[in-house]
Design a protein around this motif. Structure first.
Motif, PDB file in Angstrom:
ATOM      1  N   UNK A 119      89.344  62.651   4.978  1.00  0.00           N
ATOM      2  CA  UNK A 119      88.012  62.655   4.393  1.00  0.00           C
ATOM      3  C   UNK A 119      88.009  62.647   2.883  1.00  0.00           C
ATOM      4  N   UNK A 120      89.135  62.283   2.256  1.00  0.00           N
ATOM      5  CA  UNK A 120      89.218  62.233   0.797  1.00  0.00           C
ATOM      6  C   UNK A 120      89.400  63.584   0.139  1.00  0.00           C
ATOM      7  N   UNK A 121      89.743  64.601   0.921  1.00  0.00           N
ATOM      8  CA  UNK A 121      89.892  65.961   0.393  1.00  0.00           C
ATOM      9  C   UNK A 121      91.092  66.089  -0.550  1.00  0.00           C
ATOM     10  N   UNK A 122      92.152  65.317  -0.298  1.00  0.00           N
ATOM     11  CA  UNK A 122      93.382  65.433  -1.085  1.00  0.00           C
ATOM     12  C   UNK A 122      93.572  64.219  -1.981  1.00  0.00           C
ATOM     13  N   UNK A 123      94.052  64.454  -3.196  1.00  0.00           N
ATOM     14  CA  UNK A 123      94.324  63.359  -4.122  1.00  0.00           C
ATOM     15  C   UNK A 123      95.490  62.508  -3.651  1.00  0.00           C
ATOM     16  N   UNK A 124      96.492  63.150  -3.084  1.00  0.00           N
ATOM     17  CA  UNK A 124      97.691  62.481  -2.604  1.00  0.00           C
ATOM     18  C   UNK A 124      97.917  62.867  -1.150  1.00  0.00           C
ATOM     19  N   UNK A 125      98.223  61.889  -0.323  1.00  0.00           N
ATOM     20  CA  UNK A 125      98.524  62.161   1.073  1.00  0.00           C
ATOM     21  C   UNK A 125     100.041  62.134   1.236  1.00  0.00           C
ATOM     22  N   UNK A 126     100.579  63.194   1.784  1.00  0.00           N
ATOM     23  CA  UNK A 126     102.014  63.314   1.987  1.00  0.00           C
ATOM     24  C   UNK A 126     102.302  63.158   3.480  1.00  0.00           C
ATOM     25  N   UNK A 127     102.973  62.071   3.879  1.00  0.00           N
ATOM     26  CA  UNK A 127     103.297  61.918   5.296  1.00  0.00           C
ATOM     27  C   UNK A 127     104.119  63.115   5.791  1.00  0.00           C
ATOM     28  N   UNK A 128     103.753  63.598   6.981  1.00  0.00           N
ATOM     29  CA  UNK A 128     104.429  64.774   7.525  1.00  0.00           C
ATOM     30  C   UNK A 128     104.182  64.879   9.023  1.00  0.00           C
ATOM     31  N   UNK A 129     105.021  65.669   9.689  1.00  0.00           N
ATOM     32  CA  UNK A 129     104.866  65.979  11.103  1.00  0.00           C
ATOM     33  C   UNK A 129     104.596  67.481  11.193  1.00  0.00           C
ATOM     34  N   UNK A 130     103.369  67.848  11.492  1.00  0.00           N
ATOM     35  CA  UNK A 130     103.019  69.261  11.622  1.00  0.00           C
ATOM     36  C   UNK A 130     103.739  69.847  12.824  1.00  0.00           C
ATOM     37  N   UNK A 131     104.391  71.000  12.606  1.00  0.00           N
ATOM     38  CA  UNK A 131     105.084  71.676  13.710  1.00  0.00           C
ATOM     39  C   UNK A 131     104.476  73.037  14.009  1.00  0.00           C
ATOM     40  N   UNK A 132     103.707  73.594  13.075  1.00  0.00           N
ATOM     41  CA  UNK A 132     103.071  74.897  13.310  1.00  0.00           C
ATOM     42  C   UNK A 132     101.913  75.065  12.338  1.00  0.00           C
ATOM     43  N   UNK A 133     100.879  75.728  12.820  1.00  0.00           N
ATOM     44  CA  UNK A 133      99.717  76.034  12.000  1.00  0.00           C
ATOM     45  C   UNK A 133      99.667  77.528  11.734  1.00  0.00           C
ATOM     46  N   UNK A 134      99.131  77.906  10.590  1.00  0.00           N
ATOM     47  CA  UNK A 134      99.020  79.314  10.231  1.00  0.00           C
ATOM     48  C   UNK A 134      99.875  79.624   9.018  1.00  0.00           C
ATOM     49  N   UNK A 135      99.599  80.762   8.415  1.00  0.00           N
ATOM     50  CA  UNK A 135     100.342  81.136   7.216  1.00  0.00           C
ATOM     51  C   UNK A 135     101.773  81.549   7.511  1.00  0.00           C
ATOM     52  N   UNK A 136     101.987  82.185   8.660  1.00  0.00           N
ATOM     53  CA  UNK A 136     103.339  82.621   9.037  1.00  0.00           C
ATOM     54  C   UNK A 136     103.866  81.713  10.139  1.00  0.00           C
TER      55      UNK A 136
END
Length: 188
Positions: A119-136
């Motif tokens: 949605x245009x929230x980030x200036x730069x998009x970094x390709x990645x594979x999310x493996x976990x959500x959350x701070x820890x």
């Protein structure tokens, strides 16, 4: 977004998503998490090409044909997941090289200029594979890092639709095959 709010949004304005699945990483990531399989609300491990893509209800045969043509013009490519990274609230694996994923996103933006990654929230998009959500992280990141590198091949682009029950794969588009080849393969 809370679970209830996300489900309500999916009901009234379902989105769509374009990804390159990274199924080769599932055994290692699932073992790291102590699970049999990994998915995020119906989405497998992947590199996001475009989210949000088009409103799910507006995708017609012409839009699917355009995605098929785009995918057909991109050759499959090899990459490896080589390091663990972190964004606020996200732990991920970084693909190397990452440029071809960024190029795919650029192709989608060229064909559908209204589509902006995240949605245009980030200036730069970094390709990645999310493996976990959350701070820890849910498990020791050093243990995941020891499982790297994980080799993979980008050979498909998947279109997923958001539903009130999660994400559902609408169609898979092979990379490097013309739309005519895909149609003939589907008839055989």
């Amino acid at each position: 977004m809370s679970g209830l709010r996300a489900r309500a949004t999916a009901w009234f304005r379902p989105a769509s998503l374009l990804i390159v699945p990274v199924l080769e990483a599932e055994p290692e990531v699932a073992a790291w998490l102590g699970q049999d399989r990994v998915d995020f609300d119906g989405v497998p491990l992947h590199v996001t090409v475009m989210y949000p893509f088009l409103p799910a209800r507006s995708i017609d045969a012409a839009a699917e044909a355009a995605v098929a043509e785009l995918a057909g013009d991109v050759s499959p490519f090899a990459f490896a997941l080589t390091r663990v990274g972190r964004f606020p609230g996200v732990h991920y694996l970084a693909p190397d090289p990452a440029g071809q994923f960024a190029a795919l996103t650029g192709l989608v933006q060229h064909l559908w200029p209204a589509c902006q990654p995240y949605g245009g929230v980030y200036d730069t998009v970094i390709p990645h594979v999310t493996v976990a959500l959350g701070d820890s992280p849910p498990a020791d990141l050093a243990a995941l890092e020891r499982r790297l590198p994980i080799g993979a091949t980008a050979d498909e682009l998947w279109l997923l639709d958001q539903t009130s029950r999660g994400w559902v794969t609408r169609r898979r588009f092979p990379l490097g095959e013309s739309a005519a080849e895909v149609q003939v393969a589907g008839q055989g």
